[in-house]
Structure formats: C-alpha cells, structure tokens
Design a protein around this motif. Sequence first.
Motif, PDB file in Angstrom:
ATOM      1  N   ARG A  44      -9.027   2.191   2.606  1.00  0.00           N
ATOM      2  CA  ARG A  44      -7.667   2.527   2.193  1.00  0.00           C
ATOM      3  C   ARG A  44      -6.719   1.356   2.415  1.00  0.00           C
ATOM      4  N   SER A  53       0.810   4.020  -2.982  1.00  0.00           N
ATOM      5  CA  SER A  53       0.527   5.413  -2.674  1.00  0.00           C
ATOM      6  C   SER A  53       1.673   6.321  -3.111  1.00  0.00           C
ATOM      7  N   SER A  97      -5.630  -1.474  -0.732  1.00  0.00           N
ATOM      8  CA  SER A  97      -5.940  -0.954  -2.068  1.00  0.00           C
ATOM      9  C   SER A  97      -4.839  -1.260  -3.080  1.00  0.00           C
ATOM     10  N   ASP A 118     -11.360   6.037   6.900  1.00  0.00           N
ATOM     11  CA  ASP A 118     -11.804   5.219   5.786  1.00  0.00           C
ATOM     12  C   ASP A 118     -11.020   3.912   5.758  1.00  0.00           C
ATOM     13  N   ASP A 157       0.830  -1.201   0.000  1.00  0.00           N
ATOM     14  CA  ASP A 157       0.000   0.000   0.000  1.00  0.00           C
ATOM     15  C   ASP A 157       0.869   1.257   0.000  1.00  0.00           C
ATOM     16  N   ARG A 203      -7.495  13.359   2.285  1.00  0.00           N
ATOM     17  CA  ARG A 203      -8.317  12.331   2.947  1.00  0.00           C
ATOM     18  C   ARG A 203      -8.400  12.545   4.452  1.00  0.00           C
TER      19      ARG A 203
END
Length: 333
Positions: free
Chosen positions: A252, A155, A255, A249, A151, A243
Amino acid sequence: MATSVLPPVRPVFVLGCPRSGTTLLQLMLHAHPRIALPPETRFVLPAYERRLSFGDLREPVNRAALAHWITGRRETRFHELGLDAEAVAGRIADGPPTLGSALGIALKAYAESHGKARWGDKRPAYALHVEEILRLFPDAQFVHLVRDGRDCVASLLGMPWWHRGFHEAVATWAQVMDVTRRYARRLGPGAWHEVRFEDLIADPEHQLRVICAYLGEDYDPRTTEPHRIARTAVPARKTWHRRTRGALDTSRAGSWQQRLTPDQIRLADAALDDRLARYGYEPSGAVRPDPAELLRYRRVFALRRAAHAKRRLLDHATRLREPGPVAAARPLR
C-alpha cells in the motif's frame, strides 16, 4: 498505612490526514488490553461547535438535554458503540457540569464495555481541531499518523464520499501537515507522538512498542494483529476499510506512482515539496507542473487556510459567551 492513588488515565486521540491509515492504527491500539478506541463518532466536534445551545450545564435539565443529544440521535453515531443509551444518558445527566465531562463519560463507557481503562477517540478531522480537543480534554495524548501525501491524495480520489477533486485533496494534506507541525512543537513529546504509516506497516512491533511507551503502557503483541478485531470494531457499512480485515500489506505504500496521472504527480510534487522532504518522502523527479494548475492549487489552499483562520476567530469569540468551563473533570466517574 497510606494508600497510593493512581493518577487518572489520559485520553488518547488518533488523528491524521484522511486516508492516512488512522483506522488501522485505531484497531492496533484498540487491540491493546487496556485501550479502547471506538469507531468514528460524530458527537465530539459537533457538540463543541454548538456548545452555547446546550446552555448552562450546571442546570440538570440542560445536562439531560445534552445527554439525549449525544445518545439519542443517529447523526452522532452513538448507536454504533453498542452501549445502553439510557444508562449512558443517565450517567451524563448525573455527571460533572461540563461539556468535556459529558463527552468523556460516553467515550469512557465504551472503554468500560470492553473491560478497559484507557479511552479516547479517532477521527482524521481532529488534526485540524486539536485546540478544541485540548479545551475539552487538557491532558489528552495525541498520536499523529503521517502518510506520504501523494498516497493520501490517490486514496482520497478513490473514496465514494470524496467529491472535492484533486486540488482540494492535495491542499488537505498540506494543511494538515502545517497545522499539526505547530502542535507537535507546542505540546512536545509528552503529549504528541508522530509515526509514519510506512514505518508502521513495515515494522509494526517496533513502532507499537514506541507508541505504547509514549502512552505509558506495556507493549502487547496483539496490537500487531488488528485484522483479528476488524470485523467487530469497524462498521460493515465502511466498505473502504475492507483492507483492515487482512494481514498488514506493505504494498500500500508508494501506490501513488500507479494511481496518479503524470500531471497529478507533477503538481503534487511541486505543491508538497518541502513537506514531503520533512517527513522523508522522496520527490518523483518530475518536471514542473503547468503554471495555471499550480496557481489553481494555490488558490484552493489559500481558501482552506482562510477558512481555518476564520473558524479560529469565531471560536475565540464564542468562548466569551460560554456560561462555564468546558474541560472534563478528572477523574471521570
């Protein structure tokens, strides 16, 4: 009747791989009524790296020059703290003659401007510079935020400021995990605490209760609502942190499965295998990557590791020429 003297508060440093969620954790802790963590600054590590150029800080003129370097240059991002630069510079110039004291005074002034007792800083880069932070603040407490390396890589590849490519992103997470693991063992539970990003967003109250207990602070429910302070605590120019302005959330997490290509997933799994497992992240089950791509990654990682070792050697050589101690005086005024 004897008067009890409270021990000085210990500075708090949040660190982790870039894009691991350190800004979210910074906001959570900044929401605590006793803790203030500023937007990312650029004066702690740069000041340490060029410490010899400031001269002997026992000389008032040198402390004044250092104070101006911290408070009067846009490169340090001091202006984003919303403080009176002249007043803070005066406190530094009149303060104890060490680099750690000068930097601590600036961070403490930010906490005081918010009516808070605990001060510190957040910057992902500190993960590879724990030794420097400890020299400046020997009693520091660290909170290391860990996120699934895949992740973090996904990102990073989407950030406007990341220009180093995929292999470098994978090597960055691997190196951070290796370096921080050594400090976790060395410092122990009194100075080092790790939390997984996925656990933090899944059950923020529990994880923040644990973090507050580690810091010796009472839990406060405001820490679970970082979005309430994000607009004022995160500079507007950092659009990649948008965000943080909404509710937590959980989507995330994981992802990377949609954001990385199959070839990237294969390489990340192979390169990060043991490290991912150590933190409870399941492998994707992908087949082995192209041997040429894996070799390319290993070269990139080896170069990063060699550069880090070189920095450590240069730092130890520089220590021999320091005119005096660098550690912050405790307590700071």
